[in-house]
Design an enzyme around this catalytic site. Structure first.
Site, PDB file in Angstrom:
ATOM      1  N   ILE A 239      39.336  48.148  34.151  1.00 21.61           N
ATOM      2  CA  ILE A 239      39.771  48.239  32.744  1.00 21.61           C
ATOM      3  C   ILE A 239      39.765  46.790  32.233  1.00 21.61           C
ATOM      4  CG2 ILE A 239      41.532  49.029  31.130  1.00 21.61           C
ATOM      5  CD1 ILE A 239      42.399  51.145  33.041  1.00 21.61           C
ATOM      6  N   HIS A 240      38.553  46.322  31.947  1.00 23.84           N
ATOM      7  CA  HIS A 240      38.335  44.894  31.666  1.00 23.84           C
ATOM      8  C   HIS A 240      39.328  44.290  30.664  1.00 23.84           C
ATOM      9  CE1 HIS A 240      34.326  45.537  33.427  1.00 23.84           C
ATOM     10  NE2 HIS A 240      34.206  46.577  32.619  1.00 23.84           N
TER      11      HIS A 240
END
Ligand code: BDR
Ligand code: CA
Length: 312
Positions: A239-240
């Site tokens: 989940i950058h």
């Protein structure tokens, strides 16, 4: 307390970052400045409005900004065909965007902070077109910006959007290069680091504790699976964008190095980011490059912050 503008292109992991920030007392979200990226501007703005509505934070304005990159032709994300979040996944609300353009909002907020002897932080989690435009149009706004915490780049050829480039940088490399060379301190969260923290179905399940907002996030991640076992060698996906918010709340979860960074803006390697970790270029460092993350700590922090929406 960090006064923050989140410059975003939601986007499922932008959604996680925005909801995380809106539940975090360490962060005062001044507003969302929205850019085209994962999907067109029309859809990123609609998604941002839905997220603000879901979080119950009607006080947080949504500003629409650039509908395309500065120079290169437009590219969208992998899930461009989905447009805005389906009402079945994320409830439609009644929030509408502000009349003020996102670039103007950034300029006004930075100048207001500077006039008070303060500075704002920009979390840039999409292509950096809006931020670059603000800095080009009025270079004095740099004085009102303490730091730009950007999710972008890849320092090893990780084969993301191209063999060399990460999406946010690839989608507007000229904007990224302007921002990197602006003199504003940069904190960079590249793929080399975001790929270290992988969320599995069990983690997504825990988002559901976060009321309607958490349920929406659960729906989004269940629908748009980011896992890639061939690449990562284990289950789960990154989940950058949420790493930028986590860095503001809990920097001790991360390891970083100072370096001069820049962007290739043309040719086959367009969007490639380089970092001069070994001082070969005789240029002073312009960025803090975040190289490692405490996976367990980051995942626990995001889950705990999303759960806070359930208590509202
Ligand atoms: C970045 O690109 C987008 O797909 C995500 O929202 C993230 O900001 C990751 O490369
Ligand atoms: Ca994004």
């Amino acid at each position: 307390i960090h006064k923050v503008i989140i410059d975003a292109d939601p986007g499922v992991d932008d959604a996680a970052a925005i909801l995380m920030a809106l539940a975090s007392p360490e962060i005062e979200v001044l507003g969302l400045s929205i850019v085209a990226g994962n999907v067109s501007l029309e859809h990123t703005v609609a998604n941002a409005c839905k997220l603000v509505g879901l979080s119950g934070r009607r006080d947080v304005p949504v500003h629409a900004g650039a509908s395309g990159p500065l120079v290169r032709e437009q590219v969208y994300g992998k899930y461009a065909r989905i447009g805005s979040f389906d009402d079945k996944l994320v409830k439609a609300g009644d929030i509408v965007p502000s009349d003020e353009n996102a670039v103007q909002f950034i300029i006004r907020s930075a100048r207001a902070a500077a006039a008070e002897g303060e500075q704002i932080t920009i979390c840039a989690i999409g292509p950096m077109t809006n931020v670059a435009l603000a800095l080009i149009q009025h270079p004095d706004v740099a004085r009102g910006i303490r730091q730009i915490v950007s999710m972008g780049g890849a320092f090893t050829a990780l084969g993301h959007r191209t063999p060399w480039a990460e999406f946010n940088i690839y989608a507007d490399p000229h904007a990224a290069e302007i921002v990197f060379q602006s003199g504003v301190p940069i904190v960079l969260m590249p793929l080399d680091m975001t790929f270290q923290a992988l969320f599995t179905a069990e983690h997504f399940e825990k988002f559901r504790a976060g009321g309607e907002a958490g349920a929406a996030l659960y729906n989004l991640f269940s629908t748009f699976d980011r896992s890639d076992e061939k690449r990562f060698g284990r289950p789960g996906g990154p989940i950058h964008d949420a790493t930028t918010i986590a860095w503001l709340i809990c920097p001790e979860l991360f390891t970083s190095r100072e370096a001069f960074v820049g962007v290739q803006v043309t040719g086959l390697t367009m969007g490639y980011t380089y970092a001069d970790f070994y001082k070969k270029m005789d240029r002073p460092a312009n960025a803090t490059v975040v190289t490692d993350v405490d996976e367990t700590g980051f995942i626990a922090l995001l889950i705990e912050r999303i759960a806070r929406h359930g208590g509202q």
